[in-house]
Every structure is written in structure tokens, then in C-alpha cells.
Design an enzyme around this catalytic site. Structure first.
Site, PDB file in Angstrom:
ATOM      1  N   GLY A 176       4.855-111.413  10.868  1.00  0.00           N
ATOM      2  CA  GLY A 176       3.485-111.724  10.460  1.00  0.00           C
ATOM      3  C   GLY A 176       2.724-112.570  11.473  1.00  0.00           C
ATOM      4  O   GLY A 176       1.609-113.001  11.203  1.00  0.00           O
ATOM      5  N   LYS A 248       7.395-110.872   1.644  1.00  0.00           N
ATOM      6  CA  LYS A 248       7.544-110.154   0.374  1.00  0.00           C
ATOM      7  C   LYS A 248       8.198-111.063  -0.668  1.00  0.00           C
ATOM      8  O   LYS A 248       9.121-111.822  -0.346  1.00  0.00           O
ATOM      9  CB  LYS A 248       8.405-108.908   0.591  1.00  0.00           C
ATOM     10  CG  LYS A 248       7.756-107.936   1.571  1.00  0.00           C
ATOM     11  CD  LYS A 248       8.740-106.922   2.097  1.00  0.00           C
ATOM     12  CE  LYS A 248       8.082-106.085   3.182  1.00  0.00           C
ATOM     13  NZ  LYS A 248       9.053-105.262   3.919  1.00  0.00           N
ATOM     14  N   ARG A 302      16.725-101.667  10.781  1.00  0.00           N
ATOM     15  CA  ARG A 302      17.865-102.413  10.224  1.00  0.00           C
ATOM     16  C   ARG A 302      17.872-102.251   8.711  1.00  0.00           C
ATOM     17  O   ARG A 302      16.947-101.682   8.135  1.00  0.00           O
ATOM     18  CB  ARG A 302      17.697-103.888  10.559  1.00  0.00           C
ATOM     19  CG  ARG A 302      16.342-104.382  10.070  1.00  0.00           C
ATOM     20  CD  ARG A 302      16.163-105.857  10.138  1.00  0.00           C
ATOM     21  NE  ARG A 302      14.779-106.237   9.984  1.00  0.00           N
ATOM     22  CZ  ARG A 302      14.153-106.401   8.831  1.00  0.00           C
ATOM     23  NH1 ARG A 302      14.800-106.199   7.694  1.00  0.00           N
ATOM     24  NH2 ARG A 302      12.885-106.754   8.780  1.00  0.00           N
ATOM     25  N   VAL A 305      16.041-106.536   3.200  1.00  0.00           N
ATOM     26  CA  VAL A 305      16.322-107.386   2.034  1.00  0.00           C
ATOM     27  C   VAL A 305      16.177-106.562   0.744  1.00  0.00           C
ATOM     28  O   VAL A 305      16.981-106.666  -0.173  1.00  0.00           O
ATOM     29  CB  VAL A 305      15.336-108.590   2.002  1.00  0.00           C
ATOM     30  CG1 VAL A 305      15.569-109.442   0.762  1.00  0.00           C
ATOM     31  CG2 VAL A 305      15.460-109.428   3.257  1.00  0.00           C
ATOM     32  N   ARG A 348      12.897-112.050  -5.309  1.00  0.00           N
ATOM     33  CA  ARG A 348      13.598-112.912  -4.351  1.00  0.00           C
ATOM     34  C   ARG A 348      13.597-114.326  -4.926  1.00  0.00           C
ATOM     35  O   ARG A 348      12.529-114.925  -5.096  1.00  0.00           O
ATOM     36  CB  ARG A 348      12.884-112.916  -3.002  1.00  0.00           C
ATOM     37  CG  ARG A 348      12.860-111.549  -2.352  1.00  0.00           C
ATOM     38  CD  ARG A 348      12.364-111.644  -0.929  1.00  0.00           C
ATOM     39  NE  ARG A 348      12.166-110.329  -0.355  1.00  0.00           N
ATOM     40  CZ  ARG A 348      12.058-110.087   0.932  1.00  0.00           C
ATOM     41  NH1 ARG A 348      12.131-111.089   1.797  1.00  0.00           N
ATOM     42  NH2 ARG A 348      11.880-108.864   1.392  1.00  0.00           N
TER      43      ARG A 348
HETATM   44  P1  ADP Z   1       5.005-107.938  11.449  1.00  0.00           P
HETATM   45  O1  ADP Z   1       5.870-107.152  12.371  1.00  0.00           O
HETATM   46  O2  ADP Z   1       4.589-109.240  12.028  1.00  0.00           O
HETATM   47  O3  ADP Z   1       5.538-108.027  10.049  1.00  0.00           O
HETATM   48  P2  ADP Z   1       3.159-105.802  10.631  1.00  0.00           P
HETATM   49  O4  ADP Z   1       2.546-104.897  11.614  1.00  0.00           O
HETATM   50  O5  ADP Z   1       4.262-105.260   9.794  1.00  0.00           O
HETATM   51  O6  ADP Z   1       3.617-107.148  11.384  1.00  0.00           O
HETATM   52  O7  ADP Z   1       2.048-106.395   9.673  1.00  0.00           O
HETATM   53  C1  ADP Z   1       2.324-107.438   8.765  1.00  0.00           C
HETATM   54  C2  ADP Z   1       1.273-107.481   7.689  1.00  0.00           C
HETATM   55  O8  ADP Z   1      -0.035-107.670   8.251  1.00  0.00           O
HETATM   56  C3  ADP Z   1       1.158-106.203   6.873  1.00  0.00           C
HETATM   57  O9  ADP Z   1       2.095-106.136   5.816  1.00  0.00           O
HETATM   58  C4  ADP Z   1      -0.269-106.327   6.372  1.00  0.00           C
HETATM   59  O10 ADP Z   1      -0.297-107.262   5.301  1.00  0.00           O
HETATM   60  C5  ADP Z   1      -1.007-106.934   7.541  1.00  0.00           C
HETATM   61  N1  ADP Z   1      -1.571-105.883   8.436  1.00  0.00           N
HETATM   62  C6  ADP Z   1      -1.006-105.359   9.542  1.00  0.00           C
HETATM   63  N2  ADP Z   1      -1.795-104.411  10.096  1.00  0.00           N
HETATM   64  C7  ADP Z   1      -2.897-104.329   9.320  1.00  0.00           C
HETATM   65  C8  ADP Z   1      -4.090-103.528   9.346  1.00  0.00           C
HETATM   66  N3  ADP Z   1      -4.306-102.618  10.302  1.00  0.00           N
HETATM   67  N4  ADP Z   1      -4.995-103.712   8.371  1.00  0.00           N
HETATM   68  C9  ADP Z   1      -4.809-104.638   7.394  1.00  0.00           C
HETATM   69  N5  ADP Z   1      -3.715-105.422   7.309  1.00  0.00           N
HETATM   70  C10 ADP Z   1      -2.767-105.284   8.255  1.00  0.00           C
END
Ligand code: ADP
Length: 460
Positions: A176, A248, A302, A305, A348
Site C-alpha cells: 500500500g 484486509k 505466494r 493470508v 483476521r
Molecule cells: P500494493 O502492492 O502496495 O498492495 P496495489 O496495486 O495492490 O498496491 O494497490 C493497493 C490498494 O490501492 C488497492 O487495494 C486499492 O485500494 C488501491 N488502488 C490501487 N490502484 C488503484 C486504482 N487504479 N484506483 C483506485 N484505487 C487503487
């Protein structure tokens, strides 16, 4: 005579579990059920871990700080050699998505229970992941599959083409971090400069990309499992929209309100992507879902959780399947065999204050866990267990399964009512309140719902 596939399988008989906590217990169980010996490791803070007593060998590999123990690649490889392990299971977190570690494990002549280092590297870089997904026909968030250039005018043009709001992301980002939303053009360059600097400091690469920022998406993910012989299946979907600070909190399977016709092509495109990149083992494709459309955001290479909710609905033991794939066995499942039944939730349980969410360490003085039909608890704690301040606050996962979503919610309410943890603070009171919420009971809430709900509760 050449070996058959099954004869060449069974590449190891002892597995070192390079992790701690509930997932160390879960993996150890799967290994034993498959007739494999296990090696548990610990840091100094985890010397009393219960899974140490049930493992065939138990080695302390370093001090309490994760950087000097669970992230210490040399110490883990040395432990594997001393204990005679033929494979290493990384669990989740720690070294599970570290391509260099996967490579070092294989170079040491051991099996890494996960995909190849090159699959991890492709998916670990969000730009190359997006490119690979686009090539396989997986739907992605609108935006280029290349890094942003330095030229300000070109960057402005890309943002205009996508349309505001956009999100700037670090190619090497994770957890995040390394993301910034840009609502309008006048803050674009400032956002780019800040994110570049953050990315350079946190991830060692200044590479950024840009995509459309979706305003009310749900988080829906697809579980896949693949063998080394060109076979892959998807095991249905999960909804993980209940998030706090991108973490989550509650997960469920299946994602409510998604028609089979809508998800089917997405699942098949994930399988296609796995075959194209030669993926091995288990993995998760994460999507944002908005207005009836799916947008790929990342792949986790991987075990996750939340894998139990898929195990409950699909009946597949995902950890055993992952280990068997690493042993070289042919997947004993074809897509037509996969049927998902009923509904499952996972909560969780974290050692944290239910109001402030600050971590709470200390000794568990009393523990009562729920039991009964359709209830599963994955945990490593017991009465007298000392929750250490050094690691993630997850102390247990409460999982339920029932024929319908409403019945599964009722079962979770009962399970939460029957869970007692004393001596430390936990988020159980917060989870109990959440399972009484009307909008959550309706389903289909978006990724911002939980934060808004918390804000309203605080204001009340
Ligand atoms: P990380 O690898 O840091 O977990 P992610 O690409 O999975 O990053 O994104 C984490 C969270 O950020 C997503 O679950 C969502 O809540 C938000 N997010 C990521 N990309 C977008 C997007 N294009 N639009 C809106 N929210 C986004």
C-alpha cells in the site's frame, strides 16, 4: 526407460518453513499430512512457539528483529543445510516474494515452494506485470504499460489521455506504499516529484507509472494453482474490500453479486496468463471491480493470508496443492472438477486496540476458541502465549462456512461471540460490531466502506 512424470516427482522429503505464527502451523500441518518431515525456525522472541515442539527439527536462526532472522537469507539457508531440508516454504510476507531469495534457494540445490525467481521478478515489478497481463488478455486499469518519462509535457499528455483523477504508482511499490492520487492537473508535477523520491528511497528504483484512479471499486481476487507441466486452474473468487489503510480485515468467498458469466472470462484469462509466463504453484490475481468491469492491479506470487475462504468453498487444500506442485506432481484437478459451494468468511483477529488499532503485546492469560460445524480457526496462540511486539499483529484467523452468505454471517457472529482472548487487546469487539452492520450484510460494499464506517462510529 525414461521416467514418468509421477516417478520424477517427490523431489524432497523435508521442508523448512521459513516463517512464523499461524501460517507456520498451517504449512507444518499440510506437510505432515503429505508424509513430509518439517523444520521449524524461530527468532529469539519466538523460542516458545508451539510449532517448534511439533516440528521434526527446530532451529533458532537469529535475534528478534525480522531483518536479522526471518529476513536473513544466509541464516535460513544454513538452517536448511544443517537440518537436511530439501525444500523451503516461504509462507507469506518476509521472503515469500523475494526473487533473489528464490534464486538463492534453487542455487543451493533446494526447492523453493513457489514460482520461479523470474516469475516473481516479472510480477514484482508492477509495470512488467501489467505488460504481461495485457499480453495475456487480462483486463487492466486504463493507462500505459510503460514507465513514466521525465519530460513534463509528455507526462501531462498521458494524464489527459487517461483523464483525471489518476494515480501515480511506484513500479517497485508494495504494502500500500508508493502511491499517490492526483485529482487534477495543477498538482500533477508535485505528486510525481514526491512519489519518485519516495520510490527511490523505499524501493531503490525511481520508476513510476500512471493509471486511472477508480473512485468506488471493490477488491476482488482470483486464486490460481499451476503445476510444472502446463496445467493451471482457477479456484473461484474472493472479495477483500473490507480494508483499513489498504490492509484486509475481513475476506469472503465468493465475492457477492458477481454473475458467473461476468467472472468466467476473467478467471480463464488468469489461467491463460499463468500458462504464458510458465507460472508454477499458487498465486492470486488482484482486481478492482467497478461498474461491472474488472481491472487487474497486481499478482501475488505466494500463498495468501485469506486462502482458507477458498479452501472452504472449493474443497481444495491449497497448501497441499502448492507443495505437490513444487514436488513436480501433475495437478490432480482439471477446471471442470472445480465447483465452489456455499459461502465463507474469514476474520483476521489482530492483537491491537479495537478503537485506536495500536498493536497490543503481552501474555494471553485466557483463550477460548469457537468450534462446531463450519467453523475453523487457524492460529498459533494458546493460553500463556506471549504476543511479541516485533511482528505483524495477526494472532488468529476465524473462518466459517455455510450454505448461504446470510447463514455464514450468522455463523461468524456466533463464532465471534464464542471467542475470548484475555491479557491483551484484540480487534474482536470491532469485528463483532462490523458483523452487525446492515450495509455489510447486504454485500457489495466498496474498498472505502470500512474507513467511512469507522469514521461514523467515532463521530457517534
Ligand atoms: P500494493 O502492492 O502496495 O498492495 P496495489 O496495486 O495492490 O498496491 O494497490 C493497493 C490498494 O490501492 C488497492 O487495494 C486499492 O485500494 C488501491 N488502488 C490501487 N490502484 C488503484 C486504482 N487504479 N484506483 C483506485 N484505487 C487503487
Amino acid at each position: 526407460m525414461p521416467e514418468t512424470l509421477e516417478q520424477s516427482a517427490g523431489r524432497f522429503d523435508t521442508v523448512l518453513i521459513a516463517n512464523r505464527g499461524e501460517i507456520a502451523v498451517r504449512i507444518q500441518r499440510a506437510c505432515r499430512e503429505l508424509g513430509l518431515k518439517t523444520v521449524a525456525i524461530c527468532s529469539e522472541a519466538d523460542r516458545q512457539a508451539p510449532y517448534g515442539k511439533t516440528a521434526d527439527s527446530f532451529l533458532c536462526i537469529g535475534p528478534s528483529t525480522a531483518a536479522k532472522s526471518y529476513l536473513n537469507q544466509d541464516a535460513i539457508l544454513l538452517a536448511a543445510r544443517l537440518a537436511g531440508a530439501g525444500a523451503i516454504h516461504p509462507g507469506y510476507g518476509f521472503l515469500s516474494e523475494n526473487a533473489a531469495f528464490a534464486d538463492a534457494v534453487e542455487k543451493a540445490g533446494l526447492v523453493f515452494i513457489g514460482p520461479t525467481a523470474s516469475s516473481i521478478a516479472i510480477m514484482g515489478d508492477k509495470i512488467s506485470a501489467k505488460r504481461a497481463m495485457m499480453a495475456a488478455g487480462v483486463p487492466c486499469v486504463p493507462g500505459p504499460d510503460t514507465a513514466l518519462p521525465d519530460d513534463p509535457a509528455t507526462i501531462e499528455r498521458i494524464a489527459l489521455e487517461i483523464g483525471y483523477p489518476v494515480i501515480i504508482k511506484a513500479a517497485g511499490g508494495g504494502g500500500g506504499r508508493g502511491m499517490r492520487v492526483v485529482p487534477k492537473a495543477d498538482v500533477l508535477h508535485e505528486a510525481i516529484a514526491l512519489t519518485r523520491e519516495e520510490a527511490r528511497k523505499a524501493f531503490g528504483s525511481r520508476s513510476l507509472y500512471m493509471e486511472k484512479f477508480l473512485e468506488h471499486p471493490r477488491h476482488i481476487e482470483i486464486q490460481v494453482i499451476c503445476d510444472d507441466h502446463g496445467n493451471a486452474v482457477w479456484l473461484g473468487h474472493r472479495d477483500c474490500s473490507m480494508q483499513r489503510r489498504h490492509q484486509k480485515v475481513v475476506e469472503e468467498a465468493p465475492a457477492p453479486g458477481i454473475a458467473p458469466d461476468t467472472i468466467q472470462p476473467v478467471g480463464l484469462s488468469c489461467v491463460q496468463a499463468c500458462l504464458q509466463i510458465g507460472y508454477r504453484g499458487v498465486g492470486t490475481f488482484e482486481f478492482l471491480y467497478e461498474d461491472g468491469a474488472f481491472y487487474f492491479i497486481e499478482m501475488n506470487t505466494r500463498l495468501q493470508v485469506e486462502h482458507p475462504v477458498t479452501e472452504m468453498t472449493s474443497g481444495v487444500d491449497i497448501v497441499q496443492a502448492q507443495i505437490r506442485a513444487a514436488q513436480g506432481h501433475v495437478l490432480d484437478l482439471i477446471q471442470g472438477d472445480v465447483t465452489c459451494e456455499g459461502h465463507s468468511f474469514e476474520c483476521r483477529i489482530n492483537a491491537e486496540d479495537p478503537e485506536t488499532f495500536l498493536p497490543s503485546a503481552g501474555v494471553v492469560t485466557h483463550l477460548a476458541l469457537p468450534a462446531g460445524p463450519g467453523i475453523r480457526v487457524d492460529t498459533h496462540i494458546h493460553a500463556g502465549y506471549k504476543v511479541s511486539p516485533y511482528y505483524d499483529s495477526l494472532i488468529a484467523k476465524l473462518i466459517v462456512h455455510a450454505p448461504t452468505r446470510a447463514e455464514a454471517m450468522a455463523r461468524m457472529r456466533e463464532a465471534l461471540a464464542g471467542t475470548e482472548v484475555e491479557g491483551i487487546s484484540t480487534n474482536i469487539p470491532f469485528l463483532r460490531a462490523l458483523f452487525e452492520d446492515g450495509a455489510f450484510a447486504q454485500g457489495e460494499t466498496d474498498i472505502h466502506y470500512l474507513e467511512q464506517w469507522l469514521k461514523l462510529r467515532r463521530a457517534a
